[in-house]
Structures are given as structure tokens and as C-alpha cells.
Enzyme design. Structure first.
Site, PDB file in Angstrom:
ATOM      1  N   LYS A 111       0.912  -1.302  -0.089  1.00 22.49           N
ATOM      2  CA  LYS A 111       0.029  -0.158   0.014  1.00 22.49           C
ATOM      3  C   LYS A 111       0.765   1.298  -0.045  1.00 22.49           C
ATOM      4  O   LYS A 111       0.482   2.111  -0.691  1.00 22.49           O
ATOM      5  CB  LYS A 111      -0.863   0.137   1.252  1.00 22.49           C
ATOM      6  CG  LYS A 111      -1.586   1.486   1.652  1.00 22.49           C
ATOM      7  CD  LYS A 111      -2.399   1.352   2.688  1.00 22.49           C
ATOM      8  CE  LYS A 111      -1.921   2.069   3.951  1.00 22.49           C
ATOM      9  NZ  LYS A 111      -1.399   3.278   4.304  1.00 22.49           N
ATOM     10  N   ASN A 112       1.610   1.264   0.974  1.00 25.57           N
ATOM     11  CA  ASN A 112       2.756   2.863   1.164  1.00 25.57           C
ATOM     12  C   ASN A 112       3.415   3.029  -0.092  1.00 25.57           C
ATOM     13  O   ASN A 112       3.915   4.118  -0.173  1.00 25.57           O
ATOM     14  CB  ASN A 112       3.328   2.641   2.488  1.00 25.57           C
ATOM     15  CG  ASN A 112       2.041   3.076   3.643  1.00 25.57           C
ATOM     16  OD1 ASN A 112       1.131   3.092   3.139  1.00 25.57           O
ATOM     17  ND2 ASN A 112       2.507   2.709   4.740  1.00 25.57           N
ATOM     18  N   CYS A 140      -5.265   8.387   8.836  1.00 23.88           N
ATOM     19  CA  CYS A 140      -5.550   7.841  10.452  1.00 23.88           C
ATOM     20  C   CYS A 140      -5.290   8.890  11.532  1.00 23.88           C
ATOM     21  O   CYS A 140      -4.226   9.626  11.054  1.00 23.88           O
ATOM     22  CB  CYS A 140      -4.581   6.702  10.765  1.00 23.88           C
ATOM     23  SG  CYS A 140      -5.253   5.273   9.669  1.00 23.88           S
ATOM     24  N   ARG A 151      -0.250  15.577  13.084  1.00 26.51           N
ATOM     25  CA  ARG A 151       0.526  15.121  11.938  1.00 26.51           C
ATOM     26  C   ARG A 151       1.094  16.147  11.310  1.00 26.51           C
ATOM     27  O   ARG A 151       0.579  16.579  10.321  1.00 26.51           O
ATOM     28  CB  ARG A 151      -0.057  14.091  11.133  1.00 26.51           C
ATOM     29  CG  ARG A 151      -0.499  12.874  11.696  1.00 26.51           C
ATOM     30  CD  ARG A 151      -1.303  11.672  11.119  1.00 26.51           C
ATOM     31  NE  ARG A 151      -0.381  11.048  10.111  1.00 26.51           N
ATOM     32  CZ  ARG A 151      -0.688   9.936   9.453  1.00 26.51           C
ATOM     33  NH1 ARG A 151      -2.067   9.517   9.591  1.00 26.51           N
ATOM     34  NH2 ARG A 151       0.050   9.488   8.666  1.00 26.51           N
ATOM     35  N   ASP A 207       3.674   0.348  12.453  1.00 29.15           N
ATOM     36  CA  ASP A 207       2.227  -0.227  11.639  1.00 29.15           C
ATOM     37  C   ASP A 207       2.094  -1.535  12.152  1.00 29.15           C
ATOM     38  O   ASP A 207       1.074  -2.101  11.667  1.00 29.15           O
ATOM     39  CB  ASP A 207       2.457   0.008  10.193  1.00 29.15           C
ATOM     40  CG  ASP A 207       2.547   1.553   9.759  1.00 29.15           C
ATOM     41  OD1 ASP A 207       2.137   2.277  10.513  1.00 29.15           O
ATOM     42  OD2 ASP A 207       2.872   1.981   8.711  1.00 29.15           O
ATOM     43  N   ARG A 254      -9.246   0.348   3.817  1.00 33.46           N
ATOM     44  CA  ARG A 254      -8.282   1.305   3.081  1.00 33.46           C
ATOM     45  C   ARG A 254      -7.011   0.868   2.689  1.00 33.46           C
ATOM     46  O   ARG A 254      -6.447   1.141   1.622  1.00 33.46           O
ATOM     47  CB  ARG A 254      -8.090   2.503   4.019  1.00 33.46           C
ATOM     48  CG  ARG A 254      -9.246   3.451   3.969  1.00 33.46           C
ATOM     49  CD  ARG A 254      -8.683   5.000   4.783  1.00 33.46           C
ATOM     50  NE  ARG A 254      -7.303   5.208   4.796  1.00 33.46           N
ATOM     51  CZ  ARG A 254      -6.549   5.271   5.728  1.00 33.46           C
ATOM     52  NH1 ARG A 254      -6.928   5.326   6.875  1.00 33.46           N
ATOM     53  NH2 ARG A 254      -5.024   5.395   5.521  1.00 33.46           N
TER      54      ARG A 254
HETATM   55  C1  EPZ Z   1       4.019   6.877   6.847  1.00 28.17           C
HETATM   56  O1  EPZ Z   1       3.226   7.844   7.434  1.00 28.17           O
HETATM   57  C2  EPZ Z   1       3.194   5.751   6.690  1.00 28.17           C
HETATM   58  N1  EPZ Z   1       2.173   6.132   5.631  1.00 28.17           N
HETATM   59  C3  EPZ Z   1       2.267   5.339   8.120  1.00 28.17           C
HETATM   60  O2  EPZ Z   1       1.715   4.165   7.770  1.00 28.17           O
HETATM   61  C4  EPZ Z   1       3.730   5.063   8.973  1.00 28.17           C
HETATM   62  O3  EPZ Z   1       2.936   4.923  10.191  1.00 28.17           O
HETATM   63  C5  EPZ Z   1       4.421   5.977   9.135  1.00 28.17           C
HETATM   64  O4  EPZ Z   1       5.105   6.433   7.804  1.00 28.17           O
HETATM   65  C6  EPZ Z   1       5.838   5.593   9.810  1.00 28.17           C
HETATM   66  O5  EPZ Z   1       6.235   4.679   9.455  1.00 28.17           O
HETATM   67  C7  EPZ Z   1       2.222   6.027   4.270  1.00 28.17           C
HETATM   68  O6  EPZ Z   1       3.329   5.839   3.794  1.00 28.17           O
HETATM   69  C8  EPZ Z   1       1.125   6.728   3.514  1.00 28.17           C
HETATM   70  P1  EPZ Z   1       6.007  10.251   8.749  1.00 28.17           P
HETATM   71  P2  EPZ Z   1       3.889   9.436   7.482  1.00 28.17           P
HETATM   72  O7  EPZ Z   1       6.093  11.433   8.168  1.00 28.17           O
HETATM   73  O8  EPZ Z   1       4.838   9.579   6.145  1.00 28.17           O
HETATM   74  C9  EPZ Z   1       6.706  13.346  12.662  1.00 28.17           C
HETATM   75  C10 EPZ Z   1      -0.213   2.839   7.793  1.00 28.17           C
HETATM   76  O9  EPZ Z   1      -0.834   2.352   8.837  1.00 28.17           O
HETATM   77  N2  EPZ Z   1       6.825  14.409  11.356  1.00 28.17           N
HETATM   78  O10 EPZ Z   1       7.307   9.262   8.732  1.00 28.17           O
HETATM   79  O11 EPZ Z   1       2.829  10.597   7.477  1.00 28.17           O
HETATM   80  C11 EPZ Z   1       5.275  12.675  12.646  1.00 28.17           C
HETATM   81  O12 EPZ Z   1       4.408  13.685  13.460  1.00 28.17           O
HETATM   82  C12 EPZ Z   1       0.162   4.266   7.806  1.00 28.17           C
HETATM   83  O13 EPZ Z   1      -0.111   2.458   6.761  1.00 28.17           O
HETATM   84  C13 EPZ Z   1       7.134  15.735  11.642  1.00 28.17           C
HETATM   85  O14 EPZ Z   1       7.359  15.815  12.729  1.00 28.17           O
HETATM   86  O15 EPZ Z   1       4.877   9.569   8.774  1.00 28.17           O
HETATM   87  C14 EPZ Z   1       5.537  11.331  13.186  1.00 28.17           C
HETATM   88  O16 EPZ Z   1       5.710  11.557  14.625  1.00 28.17           O
HETATM   89  C15 EPZ Z   1      -0.340   4.931   9.033  1.00 28.17           C
HETATM   90  N3  EPZ Z   1       7.160  16.623  10.728  1.00 28.17           N
HETATM   91  C16 EPZ Z   1       7.181  10.917  12.547  1.00 28.17           C
HETATM   92  O17 EPZ Z   1       7.643  12.189  12.179  1.00 28.17           O
HETATM   93  C17 EPZ Z   1       6.778  16.440   9.295  1.00 28.17           C
HETATM   94  O18 EPZ Z   1       7.088  17.067   8.592  1.00 28.17           O
HETATM   95  C18 EPZ Z   1       7.102  10.092  11.443  1.00 28.17           C
HETATM   96  O19 EPZ Z   1       5.990  10.439  10.391  1.00 28.17           O
HETATM   97  C19 EPZ Z   1       6.744  14.887   9.180  1.00 28.17           C
HETATM   98  C20 EPZ Z   1       6.576  13.947  10.038  1.00 28.17           C
END
Ligand code: EPZ
Length: 418
Positions: A22-23, A117, A122, A305, A397
């Protein structure tokens, strides 16, 4: 509305084939906007998030054809719009990849803040930092983000937080930029490598994906080609945990075992037998597991995840377990549902303290989010009695035919209209 009804207590047995990731799919499909030609993308999972991103591309003017159930052909040469529709954007998180892709293509993007989610706030500050470093001006107006640049120029970017989304968005924006972009402290998830491989197959010059530093030499044009998406690491992990949790014996096929190392290691630690083959893994649950401590971390750490699924298993493991969420501020919403099934879990901030109970009891529960929903299905498969799971649109989803796949493994599970 539909719900999933599970009668627990049956060990899962047999073989299951994992779908495309998916991702990776939700990043690679928008990346096709950058391609001046026809892309054929294979092993695309049949899930709601993919349907939404396909609709967004069609709205933008791309021609998208399914050659078969898992193969998409995308021709984005007629895309003219640089803004995506509000109602579709809000349906999923990954819609924010439209920002990087449209910016890379048109030097302008205008998109609604994404949905997805809820795990606390976020933020997307690191995405914005990357776009600005490449030369764009970013404005947030109500729920809309507008990104514009005269032109995009390669530069050095250091991410303050390891972010999957920011890494992907900056790669998308930089692939066609002038000069070289270096991104440091990037995420190393398998789907980042997959996106880079896809873009390279179309003619991009991206090196270092899968390490801490990615270097992108901007190219003037990406041409079409064929690419196959990697198997879904989290779907694979979900079936592995379900096999162990039910004391079953399941061969999880069509996977990249390297991507599963942290999950395999934890399952072995709690007492399951994990046998690794070239592109499959067998998990034998045995009778009873021991507790374990886990901290979720960016790849190659234990995936956030997979946190709800493993907590469900640990809720009936002997002794105490401590699970710390190392990625998101608030990813324990589903625990309230697990408590309704008799689990003994106390959440303090980002840590769950679990005391194993002898068994879970079936109950009406909610899928609070995608992986929380997967956890509820696993809990239902383990529980005595019947579990009814509502709000299953979250599960749809991200999991292709989850109910059918569990049924084929011998589970007593079905979807019914509420
Ligand atoms: C991706 O989300 C995945 N989604 C998520 O999977 C997954 O949980 C996550 O990566 C972590 O592995 C997709 O790939 C579509 P991040 P993403 O940016 O990219 C902080 C699932 O169940 N952060 O790596 O949104 C953030 O708050 C989904 O399939 C900032 O502070 O996650 C978090 O604490 C749910 N500033 C951490 O970094 C930013 O600009 C990681 O977020 C961006 C992120």
C-alpha cells in the site's frame, strides 16, 4: 455499512499470498505525474486508498487504465491541473504526495491538507522545509497548501525528523529539479527504496535510497516504462502475527524476508517458530507465548504499523510486556477496544504496560484506524466467542480481501451488513 464478524479459537493453517505494498503504491501512482510517457505499474494492491489516488489522478487529467486487476497503466501527459479536489484529498494521508509530484511537474501545487488515520498532530513542517529549500514559496490558507516556485534548484536538505512522507515528497519535487539535491537523515523504509527504483526505471538519477542520505541528480525528463511494486511488509507482518497468535501454522508467500526481520525476531522471542525461505516465511505459533518488550522505530526498527497487531498477541502472552511507541504521539486508541475484550493494559503516554490474561472474550469493538482494525481482527481470531468489528472502512483502506484471506486459512470470519 458492513461489519466483520469473527468467531475465535481456530488456529490459522495454510498459505496466504501477500499483495503489493500500500505505502509504495500510494507514492508511486502520484509519481507517475512526473513521467512524460506511459507507465505500467504491476502488483498494485486492490484497496480503497489506491482507488482514491487513482480517482485524483483521473480528475487531474491523467488517463488511467487497469490492464488486469493488479496492473495499472498511467499516462499523465494530458495532466493540466495543479490542484486536487478537496473531498478526495481528505480521504487519505498519502494524497499529500500530490504536493511533491505537482510541484515537480508544474512548479506549482495547490492541495487540501490530507486526511488519514489520526495519531495526534501530524505536522508536515519537514515537507515544507524541503520544498522551500528547493526554491518554492509555501503558503497555508485555511486547509489548503499552495506551493509555488519560479524553478526548482537542487540543494542540501537535512531532515530534523526521520519522516517517510517528507523523504518521499522531497524526492518527487527534486527528480526533475535543476542540479543535485542531497537529503540527509532520511527515512529508509522499503517503500522509499521502491519509489526511488520506480523513478530510476523511468529515467531518474536517485542514489542512496535505503541509507541515511539520498542524492538526486535532477534530469530533464522521465520517460515511460514498466515497474512492479514490492510486496506489502505490513500485510505480511499482520498474517505472521495472526498465525502465531492463533497457535497456527501459516506460510506467508510473496514477501521479501529481509523486510520482515524485526517482526520475525520478535515472534521468535515470544516463542513462535519462524522459518525463512527465499520469498516466503512460515510461522508456527505453538501453544502459548511469553511477554516481550518492544519499541517501535523507523525502519529497520520494529514498525509502528505493526504495533497494534503485536500488542493484541502480547495481551494473552504470559507475564508482563512493555510496548513503547517511538514514532507517533498517540497510537494507542485501539487499546480501549481491546480492554472491552478483557485485556489488561495500562497506557501511560507513549507506553503500554501489558499484563497477559488467560484469554480474550469476544465483544463488539470498533476499528479505530487501519492497523488498530487489523489488531481487532487478530484479537477476534484469538478470543473465545464472537467479536463484531465496526468502522471497517479503515481496514478496507489498506488490506486487500482481508476477510477472504483469513477465511482461506480456516478462520470463522465474514462481513455482514449492519
Ligand atoms: C507513513 O506516514 C505511513 N503512511 C504510515 O503508515 C506510517 O505509520 C509512518 O510512515 C511511519 O512509518 C504512508 O506511507 C502513507 P512520517 P507518514 O512522516 O509519512 C513526524 C499505515 O498504517 N513528522 O514518517 O505520515 C510525525 O508527526 C500508515 O499504513 C514531523 O514531525 O509518517 C511522526 O511523529 C499509518 N514533521 C514522525 O515524524 C513532518 O514534517 C513520522 O512521520 C513529518 C513527520
Amino acid at each position: 455499512m458492513e461489519k466483520i464478524v469473527v468467531k475465535g479459537g481456530k488456529p490459522l493453517c495454510g498459505e496466504v499470498t501477500v499483495s503489493g505494498a500500500k505505502n509504495a503504491a500510494v507514492a508511486i501512482i502520484p509519481a507517475a505525474i512526473l513521467v512524460d510517457g506511459v507507465c505500467t505499474i504491476e502488483n498494485v494492491p486492490n484497496i480503497k486508498d489506491v482507488q482514491v489516488i487513482v480517482k485524483i489522478l483521473e480528475y487531474l487529467g491523467a488517463s488511467v487504465t487497469y490492464l488486469d486487476s493488479y496492473t495499472l497503466q498511467i499516462d499523465s501527459r494530458n495532466v493540466k491541473k495543479d490542484s486536487a479536489p478537496h473531498d478526495l484529498m481528505r480521504k487519505m494521508r498519502a494524497s499529500y504526495y500530490l504536493l511533491g509530484a505537482l510541484l515537480g511537474r508544474f512548479c506549482k501545487a495547490n492541495v487540501t491538507m490530507p486526511g488519514g488515520c489520526y495519531f495526534g498532530t501530524r505536522p508536515i513542517d519537514q515537507h515544507i522545509k524541503g520544498f522551500e529549500a528547493l526554491g518554492a514559496v509555501v503558503r497555508q490558507d485555511g486547509g489548503v497548501i499552495v506551493v509555488e516556485a519560479e524553478k526548482l534548484c537542487g540543494t542540501n536538505i537535512y531532515l530534523d525528523t526521520v519522516s517517510v512522507g517528507a523523504t518521499i515528497n522531497i524526492i518527487l519535487a527534486a527528480a526533475l529539479a535543476e542540479g543535485t539535491t542531497t537529503i540527509e537523515n532520511v527515512a529508509k523504509e522499503p517503500h522509499i527504496v521502491d519509489l526511488a527504483n520506480f523513478l530510476n526505471a523511468m529515467g531518474a538519477n536517485i542514489k542512496g535510497a535505503g541509507t541515511d542520505v539520498i542524492r538526486i541528480k535532477g534530469v530533464s525528463k522521465l520517460s515511460g516504462g514498466t515497474y512492479s511494486i514490492i510486496p506489502d511488509q505490513i500485510e505480511a507482518g499482520t498474517f505472521m502475527v495472526a498465525a502465531a497468535a492463533t497457535g497456527g501454522n501459516v506460510l506467508v508467500k510473496n514477501i521479501i524476508p529481509k523486510h520482515m526481520e524485526s517482526v520475525s525476531a520478535k515472534l521468535t522471542e515470544v516463542g513462535a517458530k519462524v522459518t525463512v525461505f527465499d520469498d516466503s516465511i512460515r510461522v508456527e505459533g505453538g501453544s502459548g507465548h511469553s511477554g516481550a518488550n518492544i519499541k517501535t522505530l523507523p525502519y529497520p526498527g520494529f514498525p509502528t504499523d505493526m504495533q497494534p497487531q503485536i500488542v493484541c498477541l502480547l495481551s494473552v502472552a504470559s507475564g508482563n510486556s512493555i510496548v513503547t511507541e517511538g514514532v507517533w504521539d498517540n497510537r494507542f486508541q485501539y487499546v480501549g477496544e481491546l480492554l472491552r475484550m478483557g485485556a489488561n493494559i495500562r497506557v501511560e503516554g507513549k507506553t503500554a504496560f501489558i499484563t497477559g490474561v488467560s484469554h480474550l472474550a469476544g465483544a463488539p469493538v470498533r476499528a479505530t484506524d487501519l492497523r488498530g482494525g487489523a489488531g481487532m481482527v487478530i484479537a477476534g481470531l484469538m478470543a473465545k466467542g464472537t467479536t463484531e468489528i465496526t468502522d471497517i472502512e479503515h481496514i478496507d483502506r489498506g488490506y486487500e480481501n482481508m476477510v477472504e484471506k483469513f477465511k482461506a486459512l480456516g478462520a470463522d470470519i465474514c462481513r455482514v451488513s449492519e
